[in-house]
Design an enzyme around this catalytic site. Structure first.
Site, PDB file in Angstrom:
ATOM      1  CB  SER A   1      -0.850  -0.015   1.283  1.00  0.00           C
ATOM      2  OG  SER A   1      -1.511   1.211   1.459  1.00  0.00           O
TER       3      SER A   1
ATOM      4  CE1 TYR B   1      -3.867  -2.171   5.469  1.00  0.00           C
ATOM      5  CE2 TYR B   1      -3.344   0.080   4.836  1.00  0.00           C
ATOM      6  CZ  TYR B   1      -3.715  -1.202   4.488  1.00  0.00           C
ATOM      7  OH  TYR B   1      -3.923  -1.526   3.165  1.00  0.00           O
TER       8      TYR B   1
END
Ligand code: NDP
Length: 262
Positions: free
Chosen positions: A156, A169
């Site tokens: 990501s 995350y």
């Protein structure tokens, strides 16, 4: 297959991946679903993994209906090593080899560190990090035996840039980057390539599962306020990476929506 992830949206059917066998984790929705369709469209034999069996079954039917080789699927939880072993073994039994692994399954429990549900942290590491590492561990002997393979790890932008409420995350996605780079250095001399994909905001179900209500609301608003990427945008990048000649290893692709500034 939903309208937005139809392989028809990928447009050009071709045979650039003919005879290649690809496993896609997290293939029941979003980026994984679109990538499975795109790989099939490019001629690959595809094996799907995720927990929602109904979605996997429907995707197999849909891909076959569009004229491509029908994938197989394994209802499986990547947080369970026995499920991974079963899927990898079943794929080799059916197709005889594994050329490509798309490590895509993931969850994104964003929220502040203070007061966070630490079970969410454990679950994220079990899926995003250990699930990806264990899938890699399970396919690697098959790739090394045939001196060819390609492992694509979906990280990501949060694996490059950290912001408030993405600490945990981001920690999982930074771990994906570290694991991928070490892996690349170990296996490139054995014919195995490693690519990290770093998407920005993609319109998928990912934000539906954020457990912190205030964070979920603000993230959904943030995504709705821009022209987010589609799952097919990421699938196209993945097909590009795995379609290069064996001498070319695309190490990293970062893709943000034009409207996303950080
Ligand atoms: P979705 O929620 O649409 O897809 C997530 C997929 O992961 C589903 O197929 C889900 O299947 C699967 N999954 C979740 N937990 C497990 C598990 N324990 N075992 C097996 N499969 C599991 O989201 P996206 O398509 O957006 O996410 C795909 C990847 O892309 C993730 O790694 C995410 O971090 C990454 N990403 C997404 C971005 C975005 O903006 N959407 C941006 C950057 C990265 P099931 O529930 O059926 O098991």
């Amino acid at each position: 297959m939903t309208k937005s992830t139809s392989s028809a949206a990928i447009k050009t059917a071709n045979s650039v991946l003919k005879d290649k066998v690809a496993i896609v984790t997290g293939a029941s929705s979003g980026i994984g679903e679109a990538t499975a369709a795109a790989l099939a469209c490019a001629g690959a034999k595809v094996s799907l993994m995720a927990r929602r069996e109904d979605r996997l079954s429907a995707l197999c039917e849909s891909i076959e209906k569009e004229g491509f080789e029908k994938p197989i699927y394994f209802a499986s939880d990547v947080a369970k090593p026995a499920d991974i072993e079963r899927a990898v073994k079943g794929t080799v039994e059916k197709f005889g080899r594994i050329d490509i692994l798309i490590n895509n399954a993931g969850v994104m429990y964003l929220g502040p560190v203070e007061g966070a549900n630490i079970d969410d942290w454990k679950r994220m590491f079990d899926i995003n990090v250990l699930g990806l590492m264990n899938c890699t561990h399970a396919v690697l002997p098959h790739m090394i035996k045939s001196s060819t393979g390609h492992i694509v790890n979906v990280s990501s932008v949060s694996g490059k840039v950290v912001s408030a409420r993405s600490a945990a995350y981001s920690a999982t996605k930074f771990a994906v980057g570290a694991f991928s780079e070490g892996l690349r250095q170990e296996v490139s001399s054995k014919g195995v390539r490693v690519t990290v994909i770093q998407p920005g905001a993609v319109a998928t179900e990912l934000t539906d599962h954020i457990t912190d209500a205030a964070t979920q609301k603000s993230v959904k608003n943030w995504v709705a306020g821009m022209r987010a990427l589609s799952s097919e945008d990421i699938a196209n990048a993945i097909v590009y990476a795995v379609s290069q000649p064996p001498t070319v290893n695309v190490n990293e692709i970062t893709i943000r929506p034009t409207d996303q500034t950080f």
